[in-house]
Design an enzyme around this catalytic site. Structure first.
Site, PDB file in Angstrom:
ATOM      1  N   ARG A   1       0.819  -1.225   0.000  1.00 29.96           N
ATOM      2  CA  ARG A   1       0.000   0.000   0.000  1.00 29.96           C
ATOM      3  C   ARG A   1       0.852   1.274   0.000  1.00 29.96           C
ATOM      4  O   ARG A   1       0.397   2.334   0.423  1.00 29.96           O
ATOM      5  CB  ARG A   1      -0.954   0.029   1.198  1.00 29.96           C
ATOM      6  CG  ARG A   1      -1.992  -1.078   1.192  1.00 29.96           C
ATOM      7  CD  ARG A   1      -2.771  -1.107   2.491  1.00 29.96           C
ATOM      8  NE  ARG A   1      -3.808  -2.133   2.463  1.00 29.96           N
ATOM      9  CZ  ARG A   1      -5.116  -1.879   2.346  1.00 29.96           C
ATOM     10  NH1 ARG A   1      -5.540  -0.638   2.248  1.00 29.96           N
ATOM     11  NH2 ARG A   1      -5.993  -2.872   2.328  1.00 29.96           N
TER      12      ARG A   1
ATOM     13  N   VAL B   1       7.844   9.389  15.277  1.00 31.44           N
ATOM     14  CA  VAL B   1       8.480  10.670  14.992  1.00 31.44           C
ATOM     15  C   VAL B   1       7.597  11.368  13.959  1.00 31.44           C
ATOM     16  O   VAL B   1       7.591  11.000  12.793  1.00 31.44           O
ATOM     17  CB  VAL B   1       9.928  10.497  14.494  1.00 31.44           C
ATOM     18  CG1 VAL B   1      10.854  10.227  15.646  1.00 31.44           C
ATOM     19  CG2 VAL B   1      10.060   9.380  13.460  1.00 31.44           C
TER      20      VAL B   1
ATOM     21  N   MET C   1      -2.424  13.096  15.675  1.00 32.41           N
ATOM     22  CA  MET C   1      -3.458  12.116  15.343  1.00 32.41           C
ATOM     23  C   MET C   1      -3.070  10.659  15.583  1.00 32.41           C
ATOM     24  O   MET C   1      -3.849   9.768  15.226  1.00 32.41           O
ATOM     25  CB  MET C   1      -3.882  12.276  13.874  1.00 32.41           C
ATOM     26  CG  MET C   1      -4.462  13.636  13.540  1.00 32.41           C
ATOM     27  SD  MET C   1      -5.110  13.733  11.853  1.00 32.41           S
ATOM     28  CE  MET C   1      -6.570  12.703  11.982  1.00 32.41           C
TER      29      MET C   1
ATOM     30  N   ASP D   1       2.856  23.473  12.937  1.00 34.23           N
ATOM     31  CA  ASP D   1       1.748  24.408  12.801  1.00 34.23           C
ATOM     32  C   ASP D   1       1.457  25.001  14.173  1.00 34.23           C
ATOM     33  O   ASP D   1       1.835  24.416  15.200  1.00 34.23           O
ATOM     34  CB  ASP D   1       0.468  23.702  12.313  1.00 34.23           C
ATOM     35  CG  ASP D   1       0.680  22.916  11.041  1.00 34.23           C
ATOM     36  OD1 ASP D   1       0.419  23.471   9.968  1.00 34.23           O
ATOM     37  OD2 ASP D   1       1.098  21.753  11.129  1.00 34.23           O
TER      38      ASP D   1
END
Length: 243
Positions: free
Chosen positions: A47, A92, A188, A212
């Site tokens: 994948r 990481v 996440m 961010d």
């Protein structure tokens, strides 16, 4: 384990080292293999999720991408710990800073992972687990960070993170509440990794780079994201090698 691998990993038995670095992005996995590991060879690419094994400081070490989100990291971490003899996994990755005290390029070592996912709940029990890293890996990462030479990067922060199922989460009140409780960043995957490690008897840690900022709207470019995580990788690898 079947000789041909697991449903999501095509590596043969013995192809993975007991110590694994786990970025989210397959390109980061390849970059770590090419620039950080010695003698790295590709062991799986199912994948488009690349996994490599080489050495670091003379010790066998692997890197495998996790994909995005708790379900994805949970699948790969479970298969590594359950079928490939992996003992330690260090995520990481990148994160969004929450308080003003955390700046872009700061490294956040996740001492706990709050979450809006169900990954921490035990079925039919009413119990929610506390999702935390290996104490040994956490301590080793803190020591490694203290020994890091200044390289123009940001500070190293140690504290809780928030692992969410929602990338586009527009709920400022949630982040206000989390900030008041000392939460440093949002990402996440850490909660899923910590939950799997607890269930499978492994050790896990998340070492993140703030790319961010939720409060200021600042963000690194895609190119900067690909090149600014070297310090987090060094800290995570040193933690994996700790006695």
């Amino acid at each position: 384990m079947p000789a041909h691998g697991t449903p999501h990993i095509a590596a043969a038995p013995g192809d993975f080292a007991p110590l694994v670095l786990m970025p989210g992005d397959p390109r980061r996995a390849r970059r770590i293999a090419e620039t950080f590991l010695e003698g790295a060879r590709l062991v799986t690419d199912v994948r488009g999720i690349f996994g490599y094994t080489g050495t670091h400081q003379g010790e066998p070490m692997s890197v495998l991408a996790s994909g995005m989100g708790i379900p994805s990291v949970s699948i790969y971490a479970t298969e590594l710990l359950r079928h490939y003899g992996v003992r330690r996994i260090a995520r990481v990755g990148t994160a969004g800073a929450i308080p003003a005290s955390v700046a872009l390029r700061d490294v956040v070592i996740a001492s706990a992972a709050h979450t809006d996912s169900q990954v921490g709940r035990l079925p039919d029990s009413g119990v929610t687990l506390s999702l935390a890293p290996s104490h040994r890996l956490l301590g080793a990462a803190v020591r490694a960070a203290e020994q890091e030479q200044p390289d123009g990067g940001g500070a190293v922060r140690i504290g809780p993170v928030f692992s969410t199922d929602h990338f586009y989460l527009d709920r400022p009140a949630v982040f206000d509440t989390l900030e008041r409780r000392g939460t440093l960043a949002v990402e996440m995957e850490a909660a899923g990794l910590y939950a799997v490690a607890a269930a499978e008897g492994g050790e896990a840690l998340a070492v993140l780079t703030a790319t961010d900022h939720l409060r200021t709207g600042e963000q690194l470019t895609a190119a900067e994201r690909e090149t600014c995580f070297a310090r987090a990788v060094r800290i995570a690898a040193d933690a994996l090698l700790a006695d």
